[in-house]
Design a protein around this motif. Structure first.
Motif, PDB file in Angstrom:
ATOM      1  N   SER A   1      42.418  50.199  32.794  1.00  0.00           N
ATOM      2  CA  SER A   1      43.328  49.618  33.329  1.00  0.00           C
ATOM      3  C   SER A   1      43.120  48.103  33.433  1.00  0.00           C
ATOM      4  N   VAL A   2      41.840  47.693  34.173  1.00  0.00           N
ATOM      5  CA  VAL A   2      41.780  46.891  35.097  1.00  0.00           C
ATOM      6  C   VAL A   2      40.521  46.060  34.216  1.00  0.00           C
ATOM      7  N   PHE A   3      41.605  44.815  33.492  1.00  0.00           N
ATOM      8  CA  PHE A   3      41.197  43.425  32.424  1.00  0.00           C
ATOM      9  C   PHE A   3      39.610  42.972  33.209  1.00  0.00           C
ATOM     10  N   ARG A   4      40.366  42.036  34.519  1.00  0.00           N
ATOM     11  CA  ARG A   4      38.989  41.814  34.956  1.00  0.00           C
ATOM     12  C   ARG A   4      39.451  41.568  36.839  1.00  0.00           C
ATOM     13  N   VAL A   5      37.939  41.479  36.995  1.00  0.00           N
ATOM     14  CA  VAL A   5      38.441  41.775  39.198  1.00  0.00           C
ATOM     15  C   VAL A   5      36.836  40.983  39.362  1.00  0.00           C
ATOM     16  N   THR A   6      37.607  40.202  40.688  1.00  0.00           N
ATOM     17  CA  THR A   6      37.085  38.779  41.390  1.00  0.00           C
ATOM     18  C   THR A   6      36.736  39.445  42.692  1.00  0.00           C
ATOM     19  N   ILE A   7      35.559  39.857  43.763  1.00  0.00           N
ATOM     20  CA  ILE A   7      35.601  40.184  44.351  1.00  0.00           C
ATOM     21  C   ILE A   7      34.533  39.244  45.977  1.00  0.00           C
ATOM     22  N   MET A   8      35.276  38.572  46.765  1.00  0.00           N
ATOM     23  CA  MET A   8      34.471  37.704  47.550  1.00  0.00           C
ATOM     24  C   MET A   8      34.991  37.424  48.791  1.00  0.00           C
ATOM     25  N   LYS A   9      34.235  36.845  50.015  1.00  0.00           N
ATOM     26  CA  LYS A   9      34.886  37.026  51.123  1.00  0.00           C
ATOM     27  C   LYS A   9      35.522  36.507  51.359  1.00  0.00           C
TER      28      LYS A   9
ATOM     29  N   ALA B   1      46.433  45.312  32.680  1.00  0.00           N
ATOM     30  CA  ALA B   1      46.429  45.059  31.193  1.00  0.00           C
ATOM     31  C   ALA B   1      48.468  44.327  31.917  1.00  0.00           C
ATOM     32  N   ASP B   2      48.502  43.370  30.822  1.00  0.00           N
ATOM     33  CA  ASP B   2      49.127  43.350  30.491  1.00  0.00           C
ATOM     34  C   ASP B   2      50.684  44.137  30.643  1.00  0.00           C
ATOM     35  N   ASP B   3      50.470  45.148  29.089  1.00  0.00           N
ATOM     36  CA  ASP B   3      51.509  45.949  29.376  1.00  0.00           C
ATOM     37  C   ASP B   3      51.612  47.221  30.179  1.00  0.00           C
ATOM     38  N   LEU B   4      51.556  47.098  31.565  1.00  0.00           N
ATOM     39  CA  LEU B   4      51.267  48.331  32.328  1.00  0.00           C
ATOM     40  C   LEU B   4      52.534  47.848  32.482  1.00  0.00           C
ATOM     41  N   LYS B   5      53.648  49.361  32.499  1.00  0.00           N
ATOM     42  CA  LYS B   5      55.348  50.032  33.822  1.00  0.00           C
ATOM     43  C   LYS B   5      53.897  50.031  35.013  1.00  0.00           C
ATOM     44  N   ASP B   6      55.411  49.599  35.683  1.00  0.00           N
ATOM     45  CA  ASP B   6      55.359  49.326  37.013  1.00  0.00           C
ATOM     46  C   ASP B   6      55.190  51.107  37.520  1.00  0.00           C
TER      47      ASP B   6
ATOM     48  N   GLU C   1      50.104  53.420  40.197  1.00  0.00           N
ATOM     49  CA  GLU C   1      48.646  54.104  39.552  1.00  0.00           C
ATOM     50  C   GLU C   1      47.611  53.896  39.363  1.00  0.00           C
ATOM     51  N   ALA C   2      47.173  52.427  38.708  1.00  0.00           N
ATOM     52  CA  ALA C   2      45.715  52.249  38.693  1.00  0.00           C
ATOM     53  C   ALA C   2      45.842  51.342  39.696  1.00  0.00           C
ATOM     54  N   LEU C   3      46.893  51.262  40.478  1.00  0.00           N
ATOM     55  CA  LEU C   3      46.775  50.190  42.038  1.00  0.00           C
ATOM     56  C   LEU C   3      46.030  51.541  42.837  1.00  0.00           C
ATOM     57  N   ASN C   4      46.354  52.608  42.792  1.00  0.00           N
ATOM     58  CA  ASN C   4      46.588  53.510  43.856  1.00  0.00           C
ATOM     59  C   ASN C   4      44.669  54.290  43.580  1.00  0.00           C
ATOM     60  N   LYS C   5      44.525  53.864  42.073  1.00  0.00           N
ATOM     61  CA  LYS C   5      42.495  54.909  41.970  1.00  0.00           C
ATOM     62  C   LYS C   5      41.821  53.287  42.174  1.00  0.00           C
ATOM     63  N   VAL C   6      42.466  52.008  42.243  1.00  0.00           N
ATOM     64  CA  VAL C   6      41.363  51.364  42.822  1.00  0.00           C
ATOM     65  C   VAL C   6      41.515  51.373  44.270  1.00  0.00           C
ATOM     66  N   ARG C   7      42.553  51.310  44.968  1.00  0.00           N
ATOM     67  CA  ARG C   7      42.177  51.521  46.730  1.00  0.00           C
ATOM     68  C   ARG C   7      41.502  53.014  47.011  1.00  0.00           C
ATOM     69  N   ALA C   8      41.809  53.880  46.134  1.00  0.00           N
ATOM     70  CA  ALA C   8      41.097  55.268  46.147  1.00  0.00           C
ATOM     71  C   ALA C   8      39.462  55.324  46.552  1.00  0.00           C
TER      72      ALA C   8
END
Length: 110
Positions: A84-92, A11-16, A21-28
């Motif tokens: 908080s994830v608007f879109r995601v694409t995963i590729m090799k 989302a565009d309105d997320l502060k740093d 925090e959202a990235l930490n959830k993704v990595r987890a």
């Protein structure tokens, strides 16, 4: 384990701090399925070509990771539940597009 690249739009309105925090959830989530995050690259704020779901822009992040291929569908399902994830694409990683078809006989390429 296979190497993958995932392009996330947050989302565009997320502060740093909220983005981190959202990235930490993704990595987890990646670590939870036995994967390993190799690199995270913030690509910044970019406007969309057209408005999608009342949003005009987003924050792009590229994550390089490795995990078993059987876990990709699980990861995608979990990311769809993350607000908080608007879109995601995963590729090799390193995947190249298929070659273009050769021109038909008697016709020259333009």
């Amino acid at each position: 384990m296979t190497k993958y690249e995932a392009m996330f739009i947050f989302a565009d309105d997320l502060k740093d701090d909220a983005l981190e925090e959202a990235l930490n959830k993704v990595r987890a989530e990646i670590k939870k399925v036995g994967g390993e995050v190799e690199n995270t690259t913030r690509m910044g704020h970019k406007a969309f070509a057209r408005v999608m779901q009342r949003k005009a822009a987003g924050q792009y992040v590229l994550i390089n990771f490795s995990c078993g291929g059987e876990h990709i569908s699980t990861l995608l399902a979990r990311y769809r539940l993350n607000e908080s994830v608007f879109r995601v694409t995963i590729m090799k990683a390193g995947a190249t597009p298929p070659p273009a078809a050769p021109p038909a006989e008697g016709k020259e390429p333009r």
